[in-house]
Write an enzyme that holds these catalytic residues in place. Sequence first.
Site, PDB file in Angstrom:
ATOM      1  N   ASP A  66       0.824  -1.201   0.000  1.00 24.05           N
ATOM      2  CA  ASP A  66       0.000   0.000   0.000  1.00 24.05           C
ATOM      3  C   ASP A  66       0.863   1.258   0.000  1.00 24.05           C
ATOM      4  OD1 ASP A  66       0.922  -0.555   2.577  1.00 24.05           O
ATOM      5  OD2 ASP A  66      -1.061  -1.017   3.360  1.00 24.05           O
ATOM      6  N   ASP A 135      -8.086  -2.446  13.944  1.00 22.91           N
ATOM      7  CA  ASP A 135      -9.479  -2.625  13.507  1.00 22.91           C
ATOM      8  C   ASP A 135      -9.637  -3.827  12.563  1.00 22.91           C
ATOM      9  OD1 ASP A 135      -8.279  -1.730  11.178  1.00 22.91           O
ATOM     10  OD2 ASP A 135      -9.546   0.030  10.931  1.00 22.91           O
ATOM     11  N   HIS A 137      -7.744  -4.455   9.852  1.00 25.36           N
ATOM     12  CA  HIS A 137      -7.361  -4.268   8.440  1.00 25.36           C
ATOM     13  C   HIS A 137      -6.084  -5.028   8.100  1.00 25.36           C
ATOM     14  CE1 HIS A 137      -5.044  -0.416   9.714  1.00 25.36           C
ATOM     15  NE2 HIS A 137      -4.127  -1.271   9.310  1.00 25.36           N
ATOM     16  N   GLU A 142      -9.795  -1.339   5.041  1.00 22.69           N
ATOM     17  CA  GLU A 142     -10.467  -1.029   6.293  1.00 22.69           C
ATOM     18  C   GLU A 142     -11.777  -1.820   6.403  1.00 22.69           C
ATOM     19  OE1 GLU A 142      -8.831   0.356   8.463  1.00 22.69           O
ATOM     20  OE2 GLU A 142      -8.151   2.397   8.044  1.00 22.69           O
TER      21      GLU A 142
HETATM   22  C1  F6R Z   1       1.360  -1.667   6.224  1.00 26.03           C
HETATM   23  C2  F6R Z   1      -0.019  -2.125   6.247  1.00 26.03           C
HETATM   24  C3  F6R Z   1      -0.848  -2.128   7.489  1.00 26.03           C
HETATM   25  C4  F6R Z   1      -0.078  -2.503   8.745  1.00 26.03           C
HETATM   26  C5  F6R Z   1      -0.999  -2.465   9.949  1.00 26.03           C
HETATM   27  C6  F6R Z   1      -0.283  -2.821  11.237  1.00 26.03           C
HETATM   28  O1  F6R Z   1       1.899  -1.792   4.925  1.00 26.03           O
HETATM   29  O2  F6R Z   1      -0.482  -2.488   5.240  1.00 26.03           O
HETATM   30  O3  F6R Z   1      -1.896  -3.058   7.318  1.00 26.03           O
HETATM   31  O4  F6R Z   1       0.477  -3.776   8.584  1.00 26.03           O
HETATM   32  O5  F6R Z   1      -1.558  -1.197  10.066  1.00 26.03           O
HETATM   33  O6  F6R Z   1       0.670  -1.851  11.488  1.00 26.03           O
HETATM   34  P1  F6R Z   1       1.787  -2.061  12.626  1.00 26.03           P
HETATM   35  O7  F6R Z   1       2.599  -3.216  12.211  1.00 26.03           O
HETATM   36  O8  F6R Z   1       2.553  -0.770  12.610  1.00 26.03           O
HETATM   37  O9  F6R Z   1       1.032  -2.297  13.879  1.00 26.03           O
END
Ligand code: F6R
Length: 259
Positions: A66, A135, A137, A142
């Site tokens: 992303d 959440d 995702h 989302e």
């Molecule tokens: C990052 C991504 C997000 C993160 C998620 C968890 O490329 O796609 O889905 O993996 O927000 O983030 P952390 O690892 O910082 O808790």
Amino acid sequence: MEVVILPGGRPIAVLAADAIEALLKNKPDAVLGLATGSSPLPVYEELEQRHRRGLDFSRVRAFTLDEYVGLPPGHPGSYREVIRREFTGRVNISPENVHGPDGQAADVPAACRAFEEAIRAAGGVDLQLLGLGTDGHIGFNEPGSSLASRTRIKTLVEQTRRDNARFFSNLAEVPHHVITQGLGTILEARHVILLATGAQKAQAVRDLVEGPVAAICPASVLQLHPHVTVLLDEAAASSLRLADYYRHSYDSKPRWQGL
Ligand code: F6R
């Protein structure tokens, strides 16, 4: 889905790096799917150390999940920049072999189609690393995301913007829009390794592993994938009903099976 509960972040990183190293031994030009955020950082550090000891990434192709929309090139929070700084620039993956969604494209739908086409042209993702949002995702899909979605623009929920504000100088700087691989895109990876640590992820982990498959927890779509490994520390696993069964299964598993 295999759930592995480990004593902390370090053993999680070692196990994930073992899977990547085994893949590269079999297929030196493997296609890796890379996540940003905090969860994969210990894996990237472990891989960097193994690279120093000889693990070769020179033929690896990589796709990020992303990207924020609208950040200027080189912005320290842009995922293109983060992945270069935290991983690909520290091992010998050629910059031209690292692809990500174009968050600056004038024609966003065309850029999303081109990104999907680039993944297809590379032969698909062999191993996708994922983190998990509080959440539920994955990527930036989302809650409410179509379970069949492809790469597209999404609006971040406010909690995700707050969670990610630590990578920016203040909350106002966190973009509202992102381009993310869709859930249907992620499901096409041949092996998915999801990493989650900390009590703040416990509810999302429970919904992902033991809840119904539902768009309210986008990660739950992974229950439909034939080869998913979920690597957790004790805190992230603390709400799982079947935690003892997952521990027993992993402890008694034939070692030749790998992940
Ligand atoms: C990052 C991504 C997000 C993160 C998620 C968890 O490329 O796609 O889905 O993996 O927000 O983030 P952390 O690892 O910082 O808790």
